[in-house]
Enzyme design. Structure first.
Site, PDB file in Angstrom:
ATOM      1  N   GLU A  80      38.141  35.000  36.216  1.00  0.00           N
ATOM      2  CA  GLU A  80      39.403  35.174  36.947  1.00  0.00           C
ATOM      3  C   GLU A  80      39.670  34.031  37.919  1.00  0.00           C
ATOM      4  O   GLU A  80      40.794  33.529  38.013  1.00  0.00           O
ATOM      5  CB  GLU A  80      39.331  36.510  37.706  1.00  0.00           C
ATOM      6  CG  GLU A  80      40.597  36.871  38.473  1.00  0.00           C
ATOM      7  CD  GLU A  80      41.741  37.248  37.563  1.00  0.00           C
ATOM      8  OE1 GLU A  80      42.883  37.208  38.031  1.00  0.00           O
ATOM      9  OE2 GLU A  80      41.496  37.551  36.387  1.00  0.00           O
ATOM     10  N   ASP A  81      38.639  33.596  38.650  1.00  0.00           N
ATOM     11  CA  ASP A  81      38.866  32.693  39.790  1.00  0.00           C
ATOM     12  C   ASP A  81      38.435  31.244  39.588  1.00  0.00           C
ATOM     13  O   ASP A  81      38.751  30.383  40.410  1.00  0.00           O
ATOM     14  CB  ASP A  81      38.129  33.231  41.034  1.00  0.00           C
ATOM     15  CG  ASP A  81      38.698  34.555  41.505  1.00  0.00           C
ATOM     16  OD1 ASP A  81      39.837  34.867  41.119  1.00  0.00           O
ATOM     17  OD2 ASP A  81      38.013  35.268  42.245  1.00  0.00           O
TER      18      ASP A  81
END
Length: 712
Positions: A80-81
């Protein structure tokens, strides 16, 4: 409460207590990978970002989760990051860990969505990920728990949104999976974020009350321990505190004062085996007087989330109410950690699932069934929320099988719990051998028998009283399919009629003509075109022209000529896609016309009805109709009867109407003066001739002044 860790070294000491050296090293490698991937990233609190996945892994380690779950916890924000792909994680740590991380990432995306549809959509993805590997939701629950613990650094609006989502969805999921410790912490943290003032006041009141109660608690505990020691039952006795959110909920829903809730003294007795549980129960009942009807045996019949315990309420010294829970050490572990206790992946291949895992799998299988049958994601999430009720009723099938259903369930919910086909063909029920309404709410301990019929089908009215997600989803699914098939049949008749007016038929259409229509309209299948016609979303004669349109030498579309408008025949057995207007009550023999409605299919009106005059200006929606020559059936019609007031006159009217084989569907009376009444009666007749005979009989009653068909 699950403790937090502040370094990989302190986590390592916990891991070494139940994992192998090689597994611990794999978890550490995942940590160092995450540390490098999140390099330079910080949380809102200012700490390095990697402290979050480390804390999540620490929560899972306290549950003694397997090494793959802890690796996924370390890596759960990497996709996700940081832009690292799932395939890259798969190469480094294996496909299983990559799948877990991907599943958790989908749930994280869910939280950032604000639109209900997007959130519901992502919840469907969660259900799929959970069904594939239930560890996805366990990692997500640990992730959400750490986020809830660190909410204070967020802005008020975001803090309250996350807290509400936790109370609405994640706390019930934790409850459904039997994870009591996580649920309690979710509820207390969510309560503090949403209602900080109330939470603070209840916390202070509990602290104060605890001091005042200390002496009584000690007296009760000592007397219980002395009793158990005399009888030779080794046990651990502890006081049980109610958590803040449950106190608040009881005050609000049961409208009780704080003093009433805190007036109950609760204790838990943990013993070594099941046999001792029942012996201890007898010992406690000899010490204090049990309250009738307040004993529950969740050992013989566990809750749907695997929870097992004996519950009893006693009257202690000076009439003080005492709640007692009696369970084994294993049941205590299961009550606190739920499905995470004795984790499935730590057991040997082929070893049978324990009760908690079996129930969790059954619930997930039910989720998948609901997802496949739900019309859209919002309907699915509504059904899931219904099924996350913490309370159940336990009822028996005639052969003694126990079924768990949500509180408030009816025989229809029971029928669908037995099997979808049983629910679809249900016509009546027996509760404890007596015939009962399908809408009657079931009570624990009842025996329910479902009576089925091969020709039966679900009733739309059932949606008003069923409570289980499975029943609601299956009823909607069946009705939707029935509506679709009836709409296709009606659409076929309407299109056939339109094509007949153009000297052709559906059978004579070429595949090229159908494909050209689908291409021009963007519809997937020809059956879908027929369904849209039947639903009133597409006009039959325009579709007929589109099908028969040809392209000339200049590329222009030419339409067929010589349309012969023949009326559609009404046979009286078309199903609920043909409806009879309540403004004019058309019956066989009346000149009729139809209006195509997207909600009701064809609505039949009399030719002279004022509503039919209105829609005739819209030729795309109107369709000429005629009655079939061999029509059979019963049709409603309304009569307006003027009569002199007289005792028993309504009974006389009813007798005359029934005497001519007509059912009375509705009757109402208006006073027109001291001596005159106007009676409006809706009756079922077969034709205009049948109606004329009835009207003639009614006119023969001396008190009747006038009988006419009502006009609205």
């Amino acid at each position: 409460m699950y403790k937090e860790v502040d370094s990989i070294e302190s986590l390592g000491s916990t891991l070494h207590s139940y994992l192998s050296e090689d597994q611990v090293n794999q978890i550490k490698r995942a940590y160092y990978y995450a540390e490098q991937a999140h390099e330079g990233q910080r949380r809102r609190s200012g700490e390095p970002y990697v402290t979050h996945p480390l804390a999540v892994a620490g929560i899972l380690a306290d549950m003694h989760m397997d090494h793959q779950s802890l690796m996924a916890a370390m890596l759960h924000d990497v996709i996700e990051d940081t832009g690292i792909s799932k395939s890259a994680l798969g190469k480094q740590f294996g496909e299983t860990v990559a799948d877990l991380v991907d599943g958790v990432s989908k749930l994280t995306q869910m939280e950032s969505q604000t639109r209900a549809e997007a959130q519901a959509d992502n919840f469907q993805k969660m259900a799929l990920a959970m069904a594939k590997d239930i560890r996805v939701i366990l990692v997500k629950l640990a992730d959400r728990l750490h986020n809830m613990r660190t909410l204070r650094v967020l802005k008020t609006e975001k803090r309250q949104r996350i807290a509400k989502e936790t109370l609405d969805m994640y706390a019930p999921i934790a409850q459904r999976l039997g994870m009591h410790n996580i649920r309690v912490e979710f509820e207390d943290l969510g309560f503090a974020a949403l209602n900080p003032m109330r939470s603070s006041r209840i916390r202070s009141a509990v602290k104060s009350a605890r001091g005042n109660r200390r002496e009584i608690i000690e007296q009760i505990k000592e007397s219980i321990e002395a009793c158990l020691e005399r009888e030779g039952h080794p046990a651990v006795v502890s006081g049980r505190e109610k958590h803040l959110y449950s106190i608040y909920q009881k005050m609000r829903t049961k409208r009780k004062a704080f003093a009433d809730i805190m007036d109950i003294y609760a204790f838990r007795i943990v013993v070594d085996n099941v046999d001792t549980c029942y012996r201890v129960l007898g010992c406690i009942h000899s010490l204090y007087k049990p309250v009738p009807g307040q004993f529950k045996d969740y050992i013989a019949i566990p809750k749907s989330n695997g929870y097992q315990s004996l519950h009893t309420i006693l009257k202690g010294m000076h009439g003080v109410p005492i709640e007692i829970q009696i369970r084994t050490t294993e049941m205590e572990e299961m009550a606190n950690h739920g499905i995470a206790a004795h984790w499935l992946y730590k057991t040997n291949e082929g070893q049978p699932l324990n009760g908690s895992h079996t129930r969790a799998r059954q619930w997930l299988q039910g989720l998948l069934e609901m997802q496949q049958r739900a019309g859209d994601s919002l309907e699915f999430i509504e059904s899931v929320k219904i099924d996350l009720f913490p309370d159940e009723v336990y009822v028996f099938t005639p052969n003694g099988r126990i079924l768990e259903l949500p509180q408030g369930s009816t025989a229809v919910d029971f029928a669908y719990a037995v099997h979808t086909d049983v629910g679809n063909r249900c016509v009546a029920c027996r509760i404890n051998r007596r015939l009962a309404p399908l809408s009657e709410k079931l009570q624990s301990g009842q025996t329910v028998e479902i009576i089925t019929s091969s020709g039966a089908q679900p009733n739309v009215a059932w949606l008003n009283f069923v409570v289980s997600g499975k029943a609601r989803t299956n009823i909607r699914h069946y009705l939707k399919n029935q509506l679709s098939s009836e709409s296709v049949a009606l659409g076929r008749r309407l299109l056939e009629k339109a094509l007949h007016g153009l000297n052709t038929s559906i059978e004579q259409l070429s595949e090229q003509q159908k494909e050209r229509l689908l291409s021009n309209t963007g519809v997937q299948t020809f059956e879908r075109v027929l369904e849209e016609i039947g639903l009133g979303n597409r006009v039959s004669f325009l579709t007929a022209h589109q099908l028969l349109a040809e392209t000339d030498a200049d590329g222009k579309i030419t339409h067929p000529e010589g349309s012969k408008h023949q009326p559609l025949v009404i046979r009286g057995s078309e199903g609920f896609r043909v409806n009879y207007a309540r403004c004019c009550y058309p019956i066989p023999g009346d000149a009729i016309v139809g209006f195509i409605s997207s909600e009701r299919g064809i609505v039949v009106h009399t030719d002279r009805c004022h509503n039919s005059l209105d829609f005739r200006n819209n030729p795309e929606r109107s369709v000429p109709l005629r009655w079939d020559d061999d029509l059979q059936g019963e049709f409603s019609v309304e009569l307006r009867i003027e009569l002199e007031k007289s005792r028993g006159i309504i009974a006389v009217l009813a007798t005359r109407i029934n005497g001519y084989d007509a059912n009375i569907e509705k009757i109402s009376i208006d006073e027109e003066g001291p001596h005159l009444n106007i009676v409006h009666v809706v009756i079922g007749v077969h034709s205009r001739v049948h109606l004329a005979r009835i009207m003639k009989q009614l006119r023969g009653i001396k008190e009747v002044l006038k009988v006419v068909r009502a006009k609205h």
